[in-house]
Write an enzyme that holds these catalytic residues in place. Structure first.
Site, PDB file in Angstrom:
ATOM      1  N   ASN A 141      12.706   5.572  -2.238  1.00 24.24           N
ATOM      2  CA  ASN A 141      12.350   6.440  -3.358  1.00 24.24           C
ATOM      3  C   ASN A 141      13.239   6.170  -4.563  1.00 24.24           C
ATOM      4  O   ASN A 141      14.391   5.766  -4.429  1.00 24.24           O
ATOM      5  CB  ASN A 141      12.468   7.921  -2.949  1.00 24.24           C
ATOM      6  N   HIS A 191      14.732   0.356  -3.889  1.00 25.14           N
ATOM      7  CA  HIS A 191      13.800   0.032  -4.970  1.00 25.14           C
ATOM      8  C   HIS A 191      14.246   0.560  -6.321  1.00 25.14           C
ATOM      9  O   HIS A 191      13.421   0.709  -7.229  1.00 25.14           O
ATOM     10  CB  HIS A 191      12.400   0.556  -4.606  1.00 25.14           C
ATOM     11  N   CYS A 210      17.044  -1.271 -26.485  1.00 26.84           N
ATOM     12  CA  CYS A 210      18.488  -1.248 -26.235  1.00 26.84           C
ATOM     13  C   CYS A 210      19.215  -0.839 -27.533  1.00 26.84           C
ATOM     14  O   CYS A 210      18.946  -1.411 -28.598  1.00 26.84           O
ATOM     15  CB  CYS A 210      18.960  -2.640 -25.783  1.00 26.84           C
ATOM     16  N   GLY A 248       8.746   9.970   6.358  1.00 27.89           N
ATOM     17  CA  GLY A 248       7.832  10.015   5.206  1.00 27.89           C
ATOM     18  C   GLY A 248       7.532   8.691   4.555  1.00 27.89           C
ATOM     19  O   GLY A 248       7.508   8.589   3.325  1.00 27.89           O
ATOM     20  N   PRO A 279       3.211  13.301   8.917  1.00 26.94           N
ATOM     21  CA  PRO A 279       2.008  14.027   9.370  1.00 26.94           C
ATOM     22  C   PRO A 279       0.962  13.071   9.969  1.00 26.94           C
ATOM     23  O   PRO A 279       0.079  13.487  10.701  1.00 26.94           O
ATOM     24  CB  PRO A 279       1.471  14.664   8.088  1.00 26.94           C
TER      25      PRO A 279
HETATM   26  C1  BV8 Z   1       9.494  -8.715  -2.359  1.00 25.39           C
HETATM   27  C2  BV8 Z   1       9.420   1.054  -6.905  1.00 25.39           C
HETATM   28  C3  BV8 Z   1      10.096 -11.005  -2.414  1.00 25.39           C
HETATM   29  C4  BV8 Z   1       8.587   1.067  -8.153  1.00 25.39           C
HETATM   30  C5  BV8 Z   1       8.057   0.133  -5.097  1.00 25.39           C
HETATM   31  C6  BV8 Z   1       1.801  -9.345   2.250  1.00 25.39           C
HETATM   32  C7  BV8 Z   1       2.413  -8.955   3.427  1.00 25.39           C
HETATM   33  C8  BV8 Z   1       3.705  -8.436   3.433  1.00 25.39           C
HETATM   34  C9  BV8 Z   1       4.399  -8.309   2.230  1.00 25.39           C
HETATM   35  C10 BV8 Z   1       3.781  -8.683   1.063  1.00 25.39           C
HETATM   36  C11 BV8 Z   1       2.494  -9.212   1.063  1.00 25.39           C
HETATM   37  N1  BV8 Z   1       2.165  -9.476  -0.218  1.00 25.39           N
HETATM   38  C12 BV8 Z   1       3.200  -9.156  -1.030  1.00 25.39           C
HETATM   39  C13 BV8 Z   1       4.190  -8.682  -0.259  1.00 25.39           C
HETATM   40  C14 BV8 Z   1       5.488  -8.222  -0.689  1.00 25.39           C
HETATM   41  C15 BV8 Z   1       5.390  -6.815  -1.279  1.00 25.39           C
HETATM   42  C16 BV8 Z   1       4.699  -5.865  -0.324  1.00 25.39           C
HETATM   43  O1  BV8 Z   1       5.264  -5.435   0.641  1.00 25.39           O
HETATM   44  N2  BV8 Z   1       3.435  -5.564  -0.650  1.00 25.39           N
HETATM   45  C17 BV8 Z   1       2.680  -4.660   0.200  1.00 25.39           C
HETATM   46  C18 BV8 Z   1       1.846  -3.738  -0.676  1.00 25.39           C
HETATM   47  C19 BV8 Z   1       1.800  -5.491   1.132  1.00 25.39           C
HETATM   48  N3  BV8 Z   1       6.760  -6.423  -1.433  1.00 25.39           N
HETATM   49  C20 BV8 Z   1       7.386  -6.719  -2.582  1.00 25.39           C
HETATM   50  O2  BV8 Z   1       6.865  -7.244  -3.539  1.00 25.39           O
HETATM   51  C21 BV8 Z   1       8.856  -6.412  -2.594  1.00 25.39           C
HETATM   52  N4  BV8 Z   1       9.567  -7.579  -3.040  1.00 25.39           N
HETATM   53  O3  BV8 Z   1       8.905  -8.848  -1.330  1.00 25.39           O
HETATM   54  O4  BV8 Z   1      10.155  -9.719  -3.002  1.00 25.39           O
HETATM   55  C22 BV8 Z   1      10.893 -11.892  -3.264  1.00 25.39           C
HETATM   56  C23 BV8 Z   1      12.065 -12.468  -2.746  1.00 25.39           C
HETATM   57  C24 BV8 Z   1      12.786 -13.331  -3.540  1.00 25.39           C
HETATM   58  C25 BV8 Z   1      12.371 -13.621  -4.849  1.00 25.39           C
HETATM   59  C26 BV8 Z   1      11.215 -13.017  -5.372  1.00 25.39           C
HETATM   60  C27 BV8 Z   1      10.467 -12.143  -4.582  1.00 25.39           C
HETATM   61  C28 BV8 Z   1       9.163  -5.291  -3.563  1.00 25.39           C
HETATM   62  C29 BV8 Z   1       8.483  -4.024  -3.111  1.00 25.39           C
HETATM   63  C30 BV8 Z   1       8.993  -2.844  -3.940  1.00 25.39           C
HETATM   64  C31 BV8 Z   1       7.873  -2.286  -4.783  1.00 25.39           C
HETATM   65  N5  BV8 Z   1       8.345  -1.083  -5.460  1.00 25.39           N
HETATM   66  N6  BV8 Z   1       8.546   1.208  -5.720  1.00 25.39           N
HETATM   67  C32 BV8 Z   1       7.973   2.412  -8.404  1.00 25.39           C
HETATM   68  O5  BV8 Z   1       8.112   3.338  -7.584  1.00 25.39           O
HETATM   69  O6  BV8 Z   1       7.339   2.529  -9.471  1.00 25.39           O
HETATM   70  S1  BV8 Z   1       7.050   0.367  -3.765  1.00 25.39           S
HETATM   71  C33 BV8 Z   1       6.697   2.012  -3.485  1.00 25.39           C
HETATM   72  O7  BV8 Z   1       5.676   2.082  -2.482  1.00 25.39           O
HETATM   73  C34 BV8 Z   1       7.813   2.805  -2.870  1.00 25.39           C
HETATM   74  O8  BV8 Z   1       9.082   2.461  -3.342  1.00 25.39           O
HETATM   75  C35 BV8 Z   1       7.704   2.551  -1.399  1.00 25.39           C
HETATM   76  O9  BV8 Z   1       8.539   1.509  -0.977  1.00 25.39           O
HETATM   77  C36 BV8 Z   1       6.334   2.001  -1.244  1.00 25.39           C
HETATM   78  C37 BV8 Z   1       5.625   2.622  -0.080  1.00 25.39           C
HETATM   79  O10 BV8 Z   1       5.435   3.926  -0.323  1.00 25.39           O
HETATM   80  P1  BV8 Z   1       5.945   5.090   0.672  1.00 25.39           P
HETATM   81  O11 BV8 Z   1       7.293   5.474   0.220  1.00 25.39           O
HETATM   82  O12 BV8 Z   1       5.786   4.757   2.105  1.00 25.39           O
HETATM   83  O13 BV8 Z   1       4.901   6.138   0.207  1.00 25.39           O
HETATM   84  P2  BV8 Z   1       3.342   6.193   0.582  1.00 25.39           P
HETATM   85  O14 BV8 Z   1       2.676   7.071  -0.417  1.00 25.39           O
HETATM   86  O15 BV8 Z   1       2.811   4.810   0.827  1.00 25.39           O
HETATM   87  O16 BV8 Z   1       3.368   6.938   1.977  1.00 25.39           O
HETATM   88  C38 BV8 Z   1       3.826   8.276   2.028  1.00 25.39           C
HETATM   89  C39 BV8 Z   1       3.967   8.600   3.493  1.00 25.39           C
HETATM   90  O17 BV8 Z   1       4.494   9.912   3.583  1.00 25.39           O
HETATM   91  C40 BV8 Z   1       2.638   8.595   4.227  1.00 25.39           C
HETATM   92  O18 BV8 Z   1       2.816   7.967   5.486  1.00 25.39           O
HETATM   93  C41 BV8 Z   1       2.324  10.082   4.402  1.00 25.39           C
HETATM   94  O19 BV8 Z   1       1.642  10.330   5.621  1.00 25.39           O
HETATM   95  C42 BV8 Z   1       3.699  10.661   4.483  1.00 25.39           C
HETATM   96  N7  BV8 Z   1       3.809  12.056   4.035  1.00 25.39           N
HETATM   97  C43 BV8 Z   1       3.053  12.720   3.130  1.00 25.39           C
HETATM   98  N8  BV8 Z   1       3.523  14.000   3.024  1.00 25.39           N
HETATM   99  C44 BV8 Z   1       4.603  14.096   3.847  1.00 25.39           C
HETATM  100  C45 BV8 Z   1       4.784  12.858   4.491  1.00 25.39           C
HETATM  101  N9  BV8 Z   1       5.773  12.644   5.380  1.00 25.39           N
HETATM  102  C46 BV8 Z   1       6.595  13.672   5.658  1.00 25.39           C
HETATM  103  N10 BV8 Z   1       6.502  14.890   5.077  1.00 25.39           N
HETATM  104  C47 BV8 Z   1       5.514  15.136   4.174  1.00 25.39           C
HETATM  105  N11 BV8 Z   1       5.402  16.360   3.615  1.00 25.39           N
END
Ligand code: BV8
Length: 248
Positions: free
Chosen positions: A102, A119, A148, A188, A215
């Site tokens: 987060n 992140h 800046c 979460g 959940p």
């Molecule tokens: C990188 C910051 C390499 C910005 C974010 C294919 C396969 C695997 C990986 C990849 C691929 N293609 C591309 C990739 C890499 C990519 C990636 O993983 N893509 C995914 C979509 C497939 N990753 C990247 O690009 C990362 N960098 O790999 O770099 C590299 C190395 C060297 C040189 C160059 C490059 C960078 C990823 C970071 C992206 N930035 N955020 C911003 O926020 O604006 S991501 C953002 O979404 C969040 O930070 C978080 O990490 C991510 C996932 O979200 P969650 O936090 O899990 O939230 P979500 O809504 O998805 O889920 C909420 C959960 O909570 C649910 O399960 C729900 O049920 C639950 N919930 C709901 N209510 C509750 C609850 N739980 C408990 N209590 C509740 N009340």
């Protein structure tokens, strides 16, 4: 909502090295929209449009309008019981690390200090020319996109976009903590974004017991020793109570 198994309370009490990984779900009960939920942030926008360096290069104003809107939304929000419970854990164990995906800063507001932000942080800006990072909590920003004050270059949010590498030190600390813990709590997260999503697997393959609080089922559920179906705030409140009871 799941009951808290006695075995889990025992494991939390016995643990010596605890690592916690959180995602947007831990802030949901504070009012921060998650990414993939029904009102998810991505519902109205797609990551490709906004959370990428390409989008910023193409339209810095649009990307900053989105972050300025999110900053305005998050600014008045308070940590919930889950943030507070996690903050109490760091005093309980000689070895503890909170790893958060987060960028909302609510863990820090709840008192967590032993944490890494994988992140980045929405309250920090980075000069695209100098690379300097500063805290900027102005809501709304006086101008969009912000420049800046020293060199006049574009500022960007100090967050990690898709396709960008994670901060080396934070990722290294997170990997270390996953490899060297006996209990790994995942709270979460949909566990779809890498490399953060690989941490629970790493912990489990190094012998940790994994606890999931969500959940819904996620790709972590099959490797979790305990997977509690419910809201983080509610479950953490009950965990805190159960741990207190076993003290008395
Ligand atoms: C990188 C910051 C390499 C910005 C974010 C294919 C396969 C695997 C990986 C990849 C691929 N293609 C591309 C990739 C890499 C990519 C990636 O993983 N893509 C995914 C979509 C497939 N990753 C990247 O690009 C990362 N960098 O790999 O770099 C590299 C190395 C060297 C040189 C160059 C490059 C960078 C990823 C970071 C992206 N930035 N955020 C911003 O926020 O604006 S991501 C953002 O979404 C969040 O930070 C978080 O990490 C991510 C996932 O979200 P969650 O936090 O899990 O939230 P979500 O809504 O998805 O889920 C909420 C959960 O909570 C649910 O399960 C729900 O049920 C639950 N919930 C709901 N209510 C509750 C609850 N739980 C408990 N209590 C509740 N009340």
């Amino acid at each position: 909502m799941s009951n808290i198994p006695k075995s889990l309370i025992e494991a939390i009490r016995q643990a010596e090295r605890v690592t916690v990984l959180t995602g947007a779900g831990v802030s949901a009960e504070s009012g921060v929209p998650t990414f993939r939920g029904k009102e998810g942030l991505w519902k109205k926008y797609s990551p490709q449009e906004l959370a990428t360096p390409q989008a910023f290069a193409q339209d810095p104003r649009l990307v900053w309008e989105w972050y300025d809107w999110r900053r305005g939304l998050i600014a008045p929000l308070k940590p919930n019981a889950a943030h507070k419970f996690i903050a109490t854990l760091e005093e309980r164990y000689p070895h503890f690390l909170l790893i958060t995906q987060n960028i909302d800063g609510l863990h820090q507001k709840a008192g967590s200090k032993k944490l890494v932000e994988l992140h980045g942080n929405i309250w920090k800006v980075r000069c695209t020319k100098e690379g300097t990072v500063e805290e900027d909590k102005r809501v709304p920003l006086p101008q969009i996109p912000p420049l800046c004050s020293r060199c006049g270059a574009l500022l960007r949010p100090h967050v990690v976009w898709f396709g960008e590498p994670l901060p080396t030190d934070a990722l290294h600390q997170a990997m270390e903590a996953a490899e060297n813990c006996d209990l790994f709590l995942v709270v979460g997260t949909s566990a779809v974004v890498y490399p953060a999503a690989s941490l629970p697997q790493i912990a489990q393959s190094h012998g940790a017991q994994v606890v999931e609080i969500n959940p819904e089922e996620t790709p972590i559920t099959p490797i979790a020793h305990w997977s509690l179906r419910g809201k983080a705030g509610e479950i953490c409140q009950r965990l805190a109570q159960a741990l207190q009871d076993t003290h008395s």
